[in-house]
Design an enzyme around this catalytic site. Structure first.
Site, short mmCIF file in Angstrom:
data_model
loop_
_atom_site.label_atom_id
_atom_site.label_comp_id
_atom_site.label_asym_id
_atom_site.label_seq_id
_atom_site.Cartn_x
_atom_site.Cartn_y
_atom_site.Cartn_z
N LYS A 44 47.55 1.82 82.89
CA LYS A 44 49.41 0.54 83.07
C LYS A 44 49.37 0.82 84.56
O LYS A 44 49.77 0.04 85.19
CB LYS A 44 49.89 1.68 82.67
N LYS B 213 52.72 -5.03 72.93
CA LYS B 213 54.25 -5.81 73.20
C LYS B 213 54.45 -6.20 74.08
O LYS B 213 55.54 -6.81 74.62
CB LYS B 213 55.41 -5.28 72.23
N LYS C 116 44.18 -4.04 73.86
CA LYS C 116 44.77 -3.74 72.67
C LYS C 116 46.06 -4.11 72.91
O LYS C 116 45.97 -5.34 73.85
CB LYS C 116 44.44 -2.17 72.28
P1 AMP Z 1 53.55 1.55 71.44
O1 AMP Z 1 53.92 0.19 71.08
O2 AMP Z 1 52.89 2.01 72.96
O3 AMP Z 1 54.90 2.55 72.02
O4 AMP Z 1 52.99 2.29 69.91
C1 AMP Z 1 53.04 2.69 69.83
C2 AMP Z 1 52.98 2.91 68.58
O5 AMP Z 1 52.16 2.23 67.59
C3 AMP Z 1 51.47 4.37 68.49
O6 AMP Z 1 51.48 5.57 67.39
C4 AMP Z 1 50.09 3.15 68.74
O7 AMP Z 1 49.21 3.97 68.97
C5 AMP Z 1 50.27 2.70 68.18
N1 AMP Z 1 49.31 1.00 68.45
C6 AMP Z 1 49.81 -0.16 69.64
N2 AMP Z 1 49.23 -1.00 69.16
C7 AMP Z 1 48.60 -0.53 68.55
C8 AMP Z 1 47.42 -1.59 68.55
N3 AMP Z 1 47.02 -2.60 68.84
N4 AMP Z 1 46.70 -1.22 67.55
C9 AMP Z 1 46.87 0.33 66.53
N5 AMP Z 1 47.82 0.89 66.96
C10 AMP Z 1 48.95 0.30 67.88
#
Ligand code: AMP
Ligand code: TRP
Length: 332
Positions: free
Chosen positions: A111, A197, A194
């Site tokens: 990041k 959002k 990955k």
């Molecule tokens: P975040 O969007 O980074 O706040 O992630 C929130 C949750 O969603 C966490 O448990 C992440 O591991 C999961 N997550 C976010 N993006 C992905 C992705 N591309 N594939 C699988 N899990 C994800």
């Protein structure tokens, strides 16, 4: 009963990655666990968030959780900033965690990129706050996507160091629950990154609020290679984009990749993508509709979050008060 806690940042609209990697698993876990699900707005501001957008994204994420099947009456659904225990324990953990531990965090390196000197100090200590989110409830099981594994190891290191420093068995060991075939959903534009959002390109992801046409268009434009789909998983090696799309279909169908390829092997991407888009619309359409319905009544949604915060605080406050007592804070 084991206590579960997990969280997602309101840093944008939740994606298919959040759904398959996280929320969908939570819905299954709530059947036989006591669960806390948290919209982690304190984590979101480690990078700049427009205040009005943060407020609406917090509501939107809470609404998505409910639309995906989280039951806010049976479980605790709340937003992090409404429960001060997170910050109180987070500060203590800032003083327990070692700089060397934080320096190893790959998510920070990703990041911060080349801009290390200019990112917020919050981004650096982010994993300490995440450890506090979990330990404030003595939660022992944490369902997350694969990318969060290292943060959970750190949370255990912090808990164990606290116990050791103060000669107690206070914080339990946390077990990561990395579930499902789609523990990592990748970007539609680049199969090595990955799906996120916060990716600047909306074409890189499927949002849980996308309508049918948008989903179809994004899938049609998703990057692939010129070859047909293989009949066996080995045929996906070195084909990150193809593997990702097949993985998404497998996750949506609750099948493994081999089963999907037995069905789809030999097809070109044109036909496969059409089927995948239809499947996504079938699964995500009702979620988007329910999210919109919930957001049309913000008063009810806010009442749900208020109630969740009160119930979360009732669990966390005595635990964090005890941690403060162990540290030696004078209680008068
Ligand atoms: P975040 O969007 O980074 O706040 O992630 C929130 C949750 O969603 C966490 O448990 C992440 O591991 C999961 N997550 C976010 N993006 C992905 C992705 N591309 N594939 C699988 N899990 C994800
Ligand atoms: N760091 C997690 C992510 O980006 C979000 C998060 C914050 C979290 N606190 C948590 C996840 C506690 C699980 C438990 O995905």
């Amino acid at each position: 009963m084991q206590r579960i806690l997990s969280g997602i940042q309101p840093s944008g609209v939740p994606t298919l990655g959040n759904y398959l990697g996280a929320i969908r698993n939570w819905v299954a876990l709530q059947r036989d666990h006591e669960c806390l699900f948290c919209v982690v707005d304190l984590h979101a501001i480690t990078v700049w968030q427009d205040p009005a957008t943060l407020r609406s994204a917090t509501r939107e994420l809470a609404a998505s959780f409910i639309a995906c099947g989280i039951d806010p009456k049976a479980q605790v659904l709340f937003h992090q900033s409404a429960v001060p225990a997170h910050v109180r324990l987070g500060w203590i953990f800032n003083c327990v965690a070692r700089l060397g531990w934080l320096n190893r965090m790959t998510q920070f390196k990703d990041k911060a990129g080349k801009d290390r000197e200019q990112v917020s100090a919050g981004l650096y200590v982010y994993p300490n706050l995440m450890a506090a989110d979990i330990h404030a409830y003595h939660a022992t099981r944490v369902p997350v996507g694969d990318d969060q594994r290292q943060h959970l190891e750190l949370a255990n290191d912090i808990g164990q160091k606290f116990n050791h420093d103060f000669g107690v068995e206070f914080f339990p060991v946390i077990e990561p629950l990395i579930l499902g075939p789609a523990a990592r959903v990748m970007s539609l534009r680049d199969g090595t990154r990955k799906m996120s959002k916060s990716d600047p390109s909306d074409q890189s992801r499927i949002n849980l609020t996308d309508d049918a046409d948008t989903i179809a268009l994004k899938i049609r434009r998703a990057r692939t290679d010129p070859d047909a789909l293989p009949h066996e998983p080995q045929g996906l090696e070195g084909r990150a984009e193809a593997r990702n799309l097949v993985g998404i279909m497998a996750a949506l169908l609750d099948q493994d990749v081999a089963a999907v390829l037995r069905e789809q092997g030999g097809k070109g991407f044109g036909a496969f993508k059409e089927e995948l888009a239809a499947l996504l619309v079938e699964k995500l359409g009702p979620i988007a509709a329910e999210t919109r319905r919930l957001l049309a009544d913000p008063g009810t949604l806010d009442a749900i979050l208020r109630d969740g915060a009160a119930r979360a605080a009732a669990i966390a406050d005595p635990i964090v008060a005890e941690a403060e007592r162990l540290v030696g804070f004078l209680k008068v």
